[in-house]
Design an enzyme around this catalytic site. Structure first.
Site, PDB file in Angstrom:
ATOM      1  N   PRO A 263       0.796  -1.209   0.000  1.00  0.00           N
ATOM      2  CA  PRO A 263       0.000   0.000   0.000  1.00  0.00           C
ATOM      3  C   PRO A 263       0.834   1.266   0.000  1.00  0.00           C
ATOM      4  CG  PRO A 263      -0.126  -1.177   2.090  1.00  0.00           C
ATOM      5  CD  PRO A 263       1.034  -1.669   1.350  1.00  0.00           C
ATOM      6  N   GLU A 264       0.472   2.164  -0.886  1.00  0.00           N
ATOM      7  CA  GLU A 264       1.027   3.509  -0.889  1.00  0.00           C
ATOM      8  C   GLU A 264      -0.098   4.425  -0.396  1.00  0.00           C
ATOM      9  OE1 GLU A 264       3.103   4.349  -4.595  1.00  0.00           O
ATOM     10  OE2 GLU A 264       3.223   2.220  -5.038  1.00  0.00           O
TER      11      GLU A 264
END
Length: 273
Positions: free
Chosen positions: A2-3
């Site tokens: 996840p960014e």
DNA sequence: AGCACCACCTGTGGGC
DNA sequence: TGCCCACAGGTGGTGC
């Protein structure tokens, strides 16, 4: 995994689903997931606390409670999911279960075990112990003027490495960095100090746009990412360069893959200068 | 300063 | 077809 857009997607979902709920005693299937305080104290102190608000700083999910702050970082394969009946969707990589007094629960699972949870007492402990080396949130805390100032302090850094540096600004990861540099036609190896004023403005706009687009599409599921309801994102269908080695750019040149800042890096050698 | 490398983990996909 | 290893949305530490 996840960014910023993926964490923001989860933040928005959970804000609507679990605000106001009260934690009962957690189940630590893998106690080393808890970074701070010691596992036993984490459980004791979390029990009975009520969720007031969900914040985010870069890739950190910051959950404000009535007597503390719960922080979650998903690293590569972490997943925080909500379950109305309290049962986890999948047992295999389950690390921490966080049940609520109404029978529902949050479950933290993580195949690669890199992700961590913290429970701190207040804002000061949050800043000094968890977010010590984390810069301002690139989406919510950096305007153009601030961005230009930050760039000015890091003139010798290559942009790929700089954007990935969470101390410079928090939230960009490998996928969105490649996409943003492609959008503004800037080469990943360019040094920050070589950008003209107009290129720096274009870079700032590209960052804001690619993150907003990522959020609008519910994040990117390249492999493992799932939102808080277990669903995949859809931004992967919009990716222009990431994962597209050998495919043609709109200019006709094949996308190249190299290694920059230790990470697989996709770009168009013709468009990006 | 900035960068290259390793470590932390588990799974998988591409190349031979 | 099967095996192996390079690599994967991240970060922290070390050493040059």
């Amino acid at each position: 995994m996840p960014e910023l857009p993926e964490v923001e997607t989860i933040r928005r979902e959970l804000e609507a689903l679990v605000c106001g709920k009260t934690f009962t005693e957690p189940v630590l299937h893998m106690p080393s997931t808890i970074k701070r305080p010691a596992a036993e104290e984490f459980s004791t102190r979390l029990t009975g606390q009520r969720i007031e608000r969900f914040d985010r700083r870069g890739k950190y999910l910051v959950i404000n409670l009535d007597r503390g702050i719960l922080v979650v970082h998903l690293r590569m394969t972490g997943n925080l999911s909500y379950s109305a009946n309290g049962l986890p969707y999948e047992e295999r990589f389950l690390r921490v279960s966080l049940p609520f007094s109404d029978g529902s629960a949050l479950h933290y699972s993580d195949m690669r075990r890199f992700g961590r949870l913290w429970l701190v007492e207040d804002e000061e402990e949050l800043e000094t112990e968890v977010l010590k080396r984390i810069g301002p949130d690139i989406l919510n805390e950096v305007d153009l003027e601030k961005f230009l100032e930050l760039l000015g302090r890091r003139e010798r850094s290559r942009l790929k490495a700089l954007l990935l540096d969470q101390g410079f600004a928090a939230g960009m990861g490998n996928i969105y960095t490649d996409e943003c540099l492609y959008r503004c036609s800037i080469h990943p190896r360019r040094q920050a100090g070589t950008l003209s004023r107009s290129e720096a403005e274009d870079l700032y706009a590209a960052i804001q746009e690619v993150l907003a687009d990522g959020i609008e599409y519910g994040g990117t599921t390249f492999r493992d990412y799932r939102n808080a309801s277990g669903a995949i994102g859809s931004f992967q269908s919009k990716l222009a360069v990431y994962g597209r080695k050998g495919e043609k750019c709109r200019c006709g040149t094949p996308i190249e893959k190299t290694k920059e800042a230790g990470r697989g890096t996709y770009y168009c050698p013709n468009c990006q200068k």
